[in-house]
Design a protein around this motif. Sequence first.
Motif, short mmCIF file in Angstrom:
data_model
loop_
_atom_site.label_atom_id
_atom_site.label_comp_id
_atom_site.label_asym_id
_atom_site.label_seq_id
_atom_site.Cartn_x
_atom_site.Cartn_y
_atom_site.Cartn_z
N GLU A 133 0.21 5.10 1.19
CA GLU A 133 -0.72 5.99 1.86
C GLU A 133 -0.38 7.42 1.52
OE1 GLU A 133 -1.45 5.22 6.09
OE2 GLU A 133 -0.27 3.38 5.80
N PHE A 134 -1.40 8.19 1.22
CA PHE A 134 -1.30 9.63 1.07
C PHE A 134 -2.14 10.24 2.18
CE2 PHE A 134 -0.80 7.73 -3.12
CZ PHE A 134 0.37 8.32 -3.55
N ARG A 135 -2.05 11.50 2.41
CA ARG A 135 -2.82 12.13 3.48
C ARG A 135 -4.32 12.05 3.23
NH1 ARG A 135 0.22 12.01 7.91
NH2 ARG A 135 2.24 12.95 7.53
N ASP A 136 -4.74 11.92 1.96
CA ASP A 136 -6.17 11.91 1.66
C ASP A 136 -6.67 10.60 1.05
OD1 ASP A 136 -4.85 12.21 -0.74
OD2 ASP A 136 -6.18 13.76 -1.51
N GLN A 137 -5.79 9.62 0.82
CA GLN A 137 -6.22 8.35 0.25
C GLN A 137 -5.14 7.28 0.39
OE1 GLN A 137 -6.63 8.16 -4.05
NE2 GLN A 137 -5.18 9.83 -4.32
N ASN A 138 -5.55 6.04 0.20
CA ASN A 138 -4.64 4.90 0.20
C ASN A 138 -4.75 4.19 -1.15
OD1 ASN A 138 -3.97 5.39 2.86
ND2 ASN A 138 -5.50 3.98 3.65
N ILE A 139 -3.63 3.69 -1.65
CA ILE A 139 -3.61 2.96 -2.91
C ILE A 139 -2.92 1.63 -2.68
CG2 ILE A 139 -2.67 2.92 -5.25
CD1 ILE A 139 -2.80 5.96 -5.25
N SER A 140 -3.55 0.55 -3.10
CA SER A 140 -2.93 -0.77 -3.06
C SER A 140 -2.16 -0.97 -4.36
CB SER A 140 -3.98 -1.86 -2.93
OG SER A 140 -4.64 -1.74 -1.69
N HIS B 267 3.88 10.83 1.49
CA HIS B 267 3.43 9.47 1.28
C HIS B 267 4.19 8.51 2.18
CE1 HIS B 267 6.75 10.22 -1.51
NE2 HIS B 267 7.02 8.92 -1.49
N THR C 284 4.61 15.66 -2.38
CA THR C 284 3.43 14.93 -1.90
C THR C 284 3.86 13.97 -0.80
OG1 THR C 284 2.42 15.04 -4.09
CG2 THR C 284 1.55 13.40 -2.57
N ASN D 65 0.84 -1.20 0.00
CA ASN D 65 0.00 0.00 0.00
C ASN D 65 0.87 1.24 0.00
OD1 ASN D 65 -2.71 -1.21 0.44
ND2 ASN D 65 -1.72 -1.95 2.29
#
Length: 86
Positions: free
Chosen positions: A59-66, A81, A79, A57
């Motif tokens: 992680e960003f402050r406003d979303q997570n991406i797998s 992360h 940005t 994963n």
Amino acid sequence: NEHIEEVVLGNFFFPRLMKFIKSRSHDPRIFAFLSVFDWHLHDNIDEFFLVIQGVGNIEFRDQNISYSVGDLIYIPANTEHKITAT
């Protein structure tokens, strides 16, 4: 960082990609994320990740991406992360 290992043979595996990226004044590197690479950002440097093995994963402050094998991930400069390999 003890959780990240730079793979020295990057130019061996991706010679054309590396040549293209270097021609754009970037500094390509290949990394193996071993667990967690904690919150950070890169001043004025965009990042691209091409996943060649494993899953995890970002992680960003406003979303997570797998992510998984074959994914190409772009992270704009400045940005925050956090990267986790699972």
